[in-house]
Scaffold this active site. Structure first.
Site, PDB file in Angstrom:
ATOM      1  CD  GLU A 419      -1.725  -2.444   1.191  1.00  0.00           C
ATOM      2  OE1 GLU A 419      -0.617  -2.708   1.696  1.00  0.00           O
ATOM      3  OE2 GLU A 419      -2.521  -3.323   0.816  1.00  0.00           O
ATOM      4  CG  HIS A 488     -11.811  -7.863   5.463  1.00  0.00           C
ATOM      5  ND1 HIS A 488     -11.438  -8.941   6.242  1.00  0.00           N
ATOM      6  CD2 HIS A 488     -11.023  -7.901   4.365  1.00  0.00           C
ATOM      7  CE1 HIS A 488     -10.472  -9.605   5.629  1.00  0.00           C
ATOM      8  NE2 HIS A 488     -10.199  -8.995   4.496  1.00  0.00           N
TER       9      HIS A 488
END
Ligand SMILES: Cc1ncc(C[n+]2csc(CCOP(=O)(O)OP(=O)(O)O)c2C)c(N)n1
Length: 684
Positions: A419, A488
C-alpha cells in the site's frame, strides 16, 4: 575500496567538465564549513546537516540529470546534488535560516528540499521520513513510460527518475516497495545509494546483512547493480555515468552503491562519540576533495576555491538581507486557486450540473463508482486506475470490472502488494501530471501507506504551493451485511479527518457517490473516497443515475428529514439506520447526512441545532475521539446558548468489529438503540 566496474555497453566515453564539477563540490563544502563554524553555533541556522564527504558523488549525478523530464527523490543530505540541480547558494542558506525565498518558504527544515526544474531535473518534494523518497520516484518513472507510450509525448523519451538515499534507508519499507515496482515493471529508475557506513550512530550491517546492499542484490532479477568508490574522481564519474546512461538507454532499473565518508556528525549536535579515533582518521583520509584537487590540478583548484569562497560569502549577505517569512502559516494546505508549478492534471473538466437527474435508471453504488471511473478514463487520457486485483479481476468489490479490457493494461493495472507503493507511486504519477485513482482494497489496509498519506497531505504546503499531487484514493470501508471482522470492517474516518491536507467523502447512496467522486476527480486536493461495503449493492443506497455531469461539491450536508425537535447528524451506512429509527418520530427529527467529513458542513449543523435545541450524532467509527466528538464540541462552542440538552453521541464502543453477526450486533449502533436515544433526548 571494492568496486564493480561498469560493464554496460552504454557506458559512455564521456568528457567530464572537471572544473565545473570541482566548483560545485567546493561551493557545497564551503557552505557546510560556514554553517558549522558560524551559523549553527550562533543559532542562525538552528538545524544543520552537513554533506561533507558526499559531495563528489552527488555533484556528478546532478550534472547529468538534464533531460528536462528527469526527476530526483532526494533526502536531507542531498544539498550538493541540489546545487548541481540549480539551487542557488543564497536559497540554500535562506532555507537553513527559515527565511522567505527558500524552497519551502520557511515551512520545512532547511535541507528538506524540492525544486521545479531549472537545469532539467525536477526535485520531488523531499520528506523527513527516511525511505519515503523511493516510491514517489518509482511513480515518476512509471509516468515517464506512460507519457511516451500511452500519450505519445516524445519529450519524455530518455527521461529517468532517481532516488538518493543513505545505506540506512535500504532497510525501509519504501526502498523495498520501490525496488519491487521498478524491477517488476522495468522502469527507468536509478537507486543511488550513498553508503557512509552509519545511520546516525547505527552501523550499516544492521541495515542489510554484511552491510553491503549491492552485494546482497547482486542476484536480484531485472536490476543492474553497480558498486564502488564515491570519492575517487575517475572511478566515481565512470560509475555514475554508466548508471545514468544504462537507465536512460532502456536497460531498466539500476542500483548504484557508492562508498563515501560522513565527515561530520549526523547533524551539527551529533558529536560522533560512537566512532573511535582511528575510524575518524580513516574517514578523513577518504575525503574526496584532495583527490579531486589532484585531478583538476592544484592551480585550477585554488582558483576555483577562491571563487567558491567568495560566492558563499556573497550568498550569505544576500540570505541575511532576505525577509523573515511572513506569509500566513495556514496557506497552501489546500488548493486556493493558485496553480502549482509541478503536478496536478491539466485536463479541462466537462460541464458541471448541480441537480441530479431524477428520472435516470436506478443504479447501485458500485455501478455509480464504476461509471464515473469509466467516464474519467474515457475523457481524460491522463487518468489511471490501479490497486490490488483491480486489473483482470476487476477488483475484489467489482468496482473496476471491465475497465482493463476497455482501456488497456497501462491505464488500469494490478499493483504489487504494497500500500505504501500504491500511494507513493500515485504521488509520483500525479507530480508527473497524471490523474491517479488508486484503490486500497479495504480501509484497514491503508495502514502500511500511512507515511505516504501523511506526506502527501502536506506536500503543497511544504513547497509553498509550488508542487501538488491531487489523487483520489478509493477505499471500501465498514461492516458488510453478512459479516464483520477487525480487518475488513473498519471505517476509521476520524483518523483521516485528522490527517492534514486531505478531503474525505463518505457517501450514503449511489447518486451522492457519483456526484462526489466526479467532483473529487475535478478538484486539486488529495481526497479519500469511502465506499461503504454494506451499501455497494443494497436497495437502500440505490438511486436514479444522476447523469454524466452531476457534481456534488464537498461540505454540503443533505437534509433527509425535516423536523423541529431534534437534530440527528450522521453519515455513511448509519444514515439508513437513522432514517429507519426516525420513522417513529414524524416531523420531529431534522436528519442531516454530512456526505463529506472533510470539509464538513458546520453551517447546516449549527443552523439546525439552533432551531431544534437538541442534537444526536450517530456514527459507526469507534467512540473515543471519533468524529462525533468534533461535531459535538463545535456545537457546544458555537451554539451552547441554543441547547436544551447536552449534545449526545451514539457510536461503536471502543472495541473492534467482531466476526459473528451476533457479536457485531452488540457493538454497531442499531435501529433500536438509535430510536431509544432519540426518545430519551426528546423527553430530556
Ligand atoms: C522513518 C524514519 N525513521 C527514523 C528517522 C530518524 N532518522 C533520521 S536520519 C536517520 C539515519 C538515516 O541514515 P542513512 O539512511 O544511512 O543516511 P545518512 O544520514 O547516513 O546520510 C534516522 C534513523 C527518520 N527521519 N525517519
Amino acid at each position: 575500496m571494492e568496486s564493480t566496474q561498469p560493464t554496460s555497453a552504454r557506458a559512455p566515453a564521456q568528457d567530464f567538465d572537471w572544473p565545473a564539477i570541482a566548483l560545485q563540490v567546493l561551493r557545497s563544502r564551503r557552505l557546510d564549513e560556514l554553517e558549522e563554524a558560524q551559523l549553527a553555533p550562533t543559532g542562525e541556522v538552528p538545524y544543520q546537516f552537513s554533506a561533507k564527504g558526499h559531495e563528489l558523488a552527488q555533484v556528478l549525478l546532478g550534472l547529468q540529470l538534464t533531460q528536462g523530464h528527469d526527476a530526483a527523490g532526494v533526502y536531507y543530505r542531498s544539498r550538493p546534488f541540489m546545487l548541481a540541480a540549480g539551487l542557488e547558494l543564497d536559497e540554500a542558506l535562506a532555507a537553513g535560516m527559515g527565511m522567505a525565498g527558500s524552497p519551502s518558504e520557511g515551512r520545512d527544515v532547511g535541507v528538506v528540499f524540492s525544486l521545479p526544474p531549472r537545469r532539467g531535473v525536477t526535485v520531488l518534494p523531499a520528506s523527513g521520513d527516511v525511505g519515503a523518497q523511493y516510491t514517489p520516484a518509482a511513480g515518476w518513472a512509471q509516468a515517464i513510460n506512460y507519457q511516451t507510450e500511452v500519450l505519445g509525448d516524445r519529450q519524455w523519451q530518455g527521461a529517468i527518475a532517481v532516488a538518493l538515499g543513505g545505506e540506512g534507508s535500504v532497510a525501509s519499507n519504501g526502498f523495498w516497495s520501490a525496488l519491487t515496482i521498478a524491477t517488476t515493471q522495468q522502469l527507468p529508475m536509478l537507486f543511488f545509494i550513498e553508503d557512509n557506513g552509519y545511520g546516525i550512530s547505527v552501523p550499516g550491517h544492521f541495515q542489510t546483512p554484511g552491510g553491503d546492499i549491492a552485494a546482497n542484490l547482486a542476484a536480484f532479477e531485472g536490476l543492474t547493480v553497480l558498486s564502488g568508490s564515491g570519492t575517487e574522481p575517475a572511478e566515481t564519474a565512470a560509475l555514475v555515468a554508466a548508471a545514468v546512461a544504462g537507465v536512460r538507454g532502456g536497460d531498466g532499473p539500476c542500483l548504484l552503491r557508492l562508498q563515501v565518508p560522513r565527515l561530520a556528525g549526523h547533524t551539527f549536535i551529533d558529536n560522533q562519540a560512537y566512532k573511535d579515533g582511528s575510524e575518524l582518521e580513516a574517514e578523513l583520509a577518504s575525503d574526496p576533495l584532495p583527490a579531486l584537487a589532484a585531478h583538476v590540478g592544484q592551480a585550477t583548484w585554488e582558483a576555483l576555491d577562491r571563487q567558491a569562497r567568495q560566492e558563499v560569502a556573497q550568498a550569505l549577505e544576500r540570505a541575511r538581507a532576505r525577509r523573515p517569512h511572513d506569509e500566513a502559516a495556514a496557506r497552501y494546505l489546500f488548493f486556493d486557486g493558485t496553480p502549482a508549478l509541478v503536478g496536478g492534471s491539466r485536463h479541462e473538466p466537462g460541464p458541471a450540473v448541480a441537480a441530479p437527474n431524477l428520472s435516470g435508471p436506478r443504479i447501485n453504488m458500485i455501478e455509480a463508482v464504476r461509471g464515473v471511473m469509466e467516464q474519467t478514463l474515457r475523457d481524460n487520457p491522463r487518468a489511471v486506475v490501479f490497486g490490488e486485483d483491480v486489473g483482470a479481476k476487476g477488483g475484489v468489490h467489482g468496482a473496476t470490472v471491465g475497465l482493463q479490457a476497455a482501456f488497456g493494461q497501462q491505464r488500469v493495472f494490478d499493483t504489487s502488494l504494497s500500500e505504501e507503493g500504491i500511494i507513493g507511486r500515485a504521488v509520483g504519477m500525479a507530480l508527473a501530471g497524471l490523474l491517479p485513482i488508486p484503490e486500497i482494497q479495504f480501509r484497514k489496509y491503508a495502514d502500511p501507506a500511512t507515511e505516504q498519506i501523511n506526506d502527501l497531505g502536506t506536500l503543497r504546503w511544504r513547497t509553498a504551493g509550488k508542487f501538488a499531487a491531487p489523487i483520489v484514493v478509493r477505499l471500501p470501508v465498514g461492516f458488510s451485511k453478512k459479516i464483520g471482522d477487525p480487518w475488513h470492517s473498519v471505517t476509521g474516518e476520524a483518523v483521516f479527518a485528522h490527517t492534514l491536507g486531505w478531503r474525505l467523502a463518505f457517501p450514503s447512496n449511489a447518486a451522492d457517490a457519483a456526484g462526489l467522486l466526479r467532483q473529487a476527480l475535478r478538484d486539486q486536493d488529495p481526497t479519500f473516497f469511502f465506499e461503504h461495503r454494506a451499501l455497494l449493492d443494497s436497495a437502500e443506497a440505490r438511486r436514479p443515475d444522476p447523469g454524466p455531469d452531476y457534481c456534488l461539491p464537498f461540505g454540503q450536508a443533505a437534509r433527509l428529514l425535516t423536523g423541529d425537535s431534534l437534530t440527528l447528524v450522521t453519515w455513511g451506512a448509519m444514515v439508513h439506520r437513522c432514517l429507519e429509527a426516525a420513522k417513529a418520530f414524524v416531523d420531529r427529527v431534522d436528519l442531516l447526512d454530512l456526505r463529506t467529513i472533510a470539509p464538513w458542513d458546520r453551517k447546516a449543523v449549527l443552523e439546525s441545532v439552533r432551531r431544534t435545541g437538541k442534537v444526536l450524532i450517530v456514527h459507526e467509527d469507534t467512540w473515543t475521539a471519533g468524529f462525533g466528538a468534533e461535531v459535538a464540541s463545535t456545537i457546544a462552542e458555537q451554539a451552547f446558548e441554543y441547547l436544551d440538552s447536552p449534545p449526545r453521541r451514539l457510536a461503536t464502543p471502543d472495541v473492534p468489529i467482531p466476526y459473528s453477526l451476533a457479536l457485531m450486533g452488540q457493538v454497531l449502533p442499531g435501529v433500536e438503540a438509535i430510536a431509544a436515544a432519540i426518545d430519551e433526548l426528546l423527553t430530556f
